[in-house]
Design a protein around this motif. Structure first.
Motif, short mmCIF file in Angstrom:
data_model
loop_
_atom_site.label_atom_id
_atom_site.label_comp_id
_atom_site.label_asym_id
_atom_site.label_seq_id
_atom_site.Cartn_x
_atom_site.Cartn_y
_atom_site.Cartn_z
N HIS A 1 0.83 -1.22 0.00
CA HIS A 1 0.00 0.00 0.00
C HIS A 1 0.86 1.27 0.00
O HIS A 1 0.66 2.17 -0.81
N SER A 2 1.83 1.32 0.91
CA SER A 2 2.62 2.56 1.03
C SER A 2 3.82 2.59 0.08
O SER A 2 4.05 3.59 -0.59
N ASN A 3 4.59 1.52 0.06
CA ASN A 3 5.88 1.58 -0.63
C ASN A 3 5.77 1.36 -2.13
O ASN A 3 6.68 1.71 -2.88
N ILE A 4 4.67 0.75 -2.56
CA ILE A 4 4.51 0.53 -4.01
C ILE A 4 3.36 1.39 -4.54
O ILE A 4 3.60 2.33 -5.30
N VAL B 1 2.37 9.04 -5.94
CA VAL B 1 3.17 10.27 -5.82
C VAL B 1 3.81 10.59 -7.18
O VAL B 1 3.77 11.73 -7.65
N LEU B 2 4.37 9.58 -7.82
CA LEU B 2 5.05 9.82 -9.11
C LEU B 2 4.06 10.20 -10.21
O LEU B 2 4.37 11.04 -11.06
N GLN C 1 18.66 -9.83 -4.36
CA GLN C 1 18.36 -10.93 -3.43
C GLN C 1 17.92 -10.37 -2.07
O GLN C 1 18.59 -10.59 -1.06
N PRO C 2 16.77 -9.67 -2.08
CA PRO C 2 16.27 -9.10 -0.83
C PRO C 2 15.91 -10.19 0.17
O PRO C 2 15.49 -11.28 -0.22
N ALA C 3 16.07 -9.87 1.47
CA ALA C 3 15.79 -10.87 2.51
C ALA C 3 14.45 -10.63 3.19
O ALA C 3 14.08 -11.36 4.10
N SER C 4 13.76 -9.56 2.81
CA SER C 4 12.46 -9.29 3.43
C SER C 4 11.54 -8.66 2.39
O SER C 4 12.01 -8.09 1.40
N LEU C 5 10.24 -8.72 2.66
CA LEU C 5 9.30 -8.07 1.75
C LEU C 5 9.54 -6.56 1.78
O LEU C 5 9.42 -5.88 0.76
N TYR C 6 9.90 -6.05 2.95
CA TYR C 6 10.21 -4.62 3.05
C TYR C 6 11.29 -4.26 2.04
O TYR C 6 11.14 -3.31 1.25
N ALA D 1 11.74 -2.60 -5.49
CA ALA D 1 10.72 -2.34 -6.51
C ALA D 1 10.59 -0.84 -6.74
O ALA D 1 10.49 -0.37 -7.88
N GLY D 2 10.66 -0.07 -5.66
CA GLY D 2 10.60 1.39 -5.76
C GLY D 2 11.71 1.93 -6.64
O GLY D 2 11.49 2.85 -7.44
#
Ligand SMILES: O=C(O)[C@H]1O[C@H](OP(=O)(O)OP(=O)(O)OC[C@H]2O[C@@H](n3ccc(=O)[nH]c3=O)[C@H](O)[C@@H]2O)[C@H](O)[C@@H](O)[C@@H]1O
Length: 439
Positions: free
Chosen positions: A199-202, A208-209, A246-251, A257-258
């Protein structure tokens, strides 16, 4: 609007096919008829009440979103009207020569508050935006808001997903820059509430963009990425040129992705975009969900603290970065951001696209962080050593900052000991001076 299926079923597919009921159903028809009258007059009465409610000036500025029409998740309160616009304009007014006019999203957040205050101090115009969500104690956000209000910064209460609100802000103020810091932070919470990150980060970032791309003139955008994009990398120090797949968290995945989304908007619309990879930022007015903060709280309460270690008692370390150094980095990025090149939603030429590490370049083991806190608080911690949980944490972070150094002279100057001293001084005065409870 979602209609329940039973409601849908009651609507005739062809209205003309309604038949008038005749005797022997007259009695029932009469009953329906008085029922219809009752329904009609109650509706009129209800409509009058609603009309009165929305006419009332205290609850209904011209551009407010009626509560039943707004998506509840956006958490946007009423906005609009001449008085509101005046407040927005005054907060965003530039008071120095060549100053910037900056929309700071997440202004009631930890980094957002410090960056907003620093911009205002040097004469830039600042307007804040924040949804005051309850990821952590909202009263701390309100206290930061009060702090900013004293220096003339207004924080509009709204969600970055609310396009109508964002468009309105750009209609009122031709922002030269957007400092986009609103996000769902925290590495471990991503397993509890994954959709909040999307919701917030994607979705929020895209919104915003979208608004920025349509704005005329388009602003330059500086936004918060994260050191967590380096994920499971083992080569240190982390450089912007290293892989981040190779991210280790969804965060971490949403921040990565951002960065890709930023590339797209730069490529298609000519938006000037700068991503900042923050490394474990700490300091006064910090985030209560972060280890240094809740370790302080729990050590003082005599509660045990979970201290993570790698396999075979391996060291877990972070490149802890003091907030004042991060603020300098944010201002440096804003000051060196080139103008966006598009207009009317169309690209006119290539625009700037950058990513910087903002770290401290000297990782400290978490066990040392605890020792420093013990000395500062003069209380022995009850350490509960635990294996680093496999829920998103990485074992260490270490920033190579030469790129930021070269581009805008970024040079962190606060070591963990001095920074924590300032944090503890703030913590004690904030929570001890009054009745506030750090939970
Ligand atoms: O650098 C970043 O990009 C990220 O920094 C922090 O993430 P993290 O470094 O995990 O910060 P903390 O949650 O405060 O953890 C700091 C250290 O303490 C350790 N820790 C954490 C929690 C705990 O209960 N015990 C413990 O030993 C962690 O493993 C980590 O090494 C922030 O929470 C993220 O929002 C930010 O994006």
């Amino acid at each position: 609007m979602k209609l329940s299926s039973s409601h849908m079923d009651n609507i005739p597919s062809t209205p003309g096919k309604f038949k008038m009921e005749k005797s022997p159903y007259v009695h029932r028809f009469r009953h329906y008829s008085s029922l219809a009258k009752l329904t009609f007059w109650s509706s009129v009465f209800l409509a009058l009440i609603i009309l009165f409610f929305f006419k009332s000036p205290s609850t209904s500025p011209p551009n407010s979103t009626p509560p039943d029409l707004s998506r509840r998740s956006l958490k946007t309160t009423f906005w609009g009207g001449p008085a509101w616009e005046k407040r927005v304009r005054s907060s965003a007014r530039i008071r120095s020569q060549n100053g910037l006019s900056v929309l700071v999203t997440g202004a009631a957040g930890f980094v957002g508050t410090h960056v907003s205050a620093a911009l205002k101090r040097r004469g830039d115009g600042v307007l804040g935006l924040d949804n005051f969500n309850n990821y952590y104690d909202p009263s701390l956000k309100r206290a930061r808001q009060a702090l900013l209000e004293r220096s003339g910064i207004y924080i509009v209460e709204g969600d970055i997903n609310d396009a109508a609100l964002l468009n309105k802000l750009f209609e009122v103020v031709p922002f030269t820059h957007v400092m986009h810091l609103a996000a769902q932070a925290g590495v471990r919470y991503a397993m509890e509430n994954p959709s909040s990150y999307v919701h917030s980060n994607i979705a929020g970032l895209v919104n915003v963009l979208e608004v920025c791309k349509n704005a005329n003139p388009q602003p330059a955008i500086v936004w918060a990425s994260s050191s967590s994009v380096y994920g499971l990398n083992t080569k240190v120090p982390f450089s912007e040129k290293d892989r981040t797949d190779q991210p280790a968290s969804l965060y971490a995945a949403t921040k990565k992705a951002g960065e890709e989304i930023a590339h797209t908007y730069n490529h298609i619309y000519g938006l000037s975009l700068t991503g900042l990879r923050f490394f474990t930022v700490y300091g006064p007015w910090g985030r209560p969900d972060m280890a240094y903060f809740f370790f302080t709280r729990d050590i003082l309460k005599g509660k045990s603290i979970p201290v993570f270690e790698g396999s075979n008692h391996g060291t877990v370390a972070r490149d802890f970065t003091y907030i004042d150094d991060i603020v300098k980095g944010c201002l440096g990025a804003l000051d060196t951001a080139e103008k966006s090149t598009g207009s009317g939603g169309k690209k006119k030429g290539p625009a700037q696209l950058r990513v910087f590490n903002l770290g401290n370049t000297s990782p400290v083991p978490v066990t040392d962080l605890v020792s420093i806190l013990e000395k500062l608080l003069k209380v022995k911690a009850k350490r509960k050593m635990m294996k680093l949980p496999r829920n998103g944490d990485v074992q260490f972070t270490h920033a190579n900052i030469s790129f930021a150094q070269r581009e805008f002279g970024y040079k962190p100057t606060t070591d963990l000991q001095s920074g924590l001293k300032k944090f503890v001084r703030w913590y004690v005065s904030y929570y001890d001076s009054g009745k506030k409870n750090s939970h």
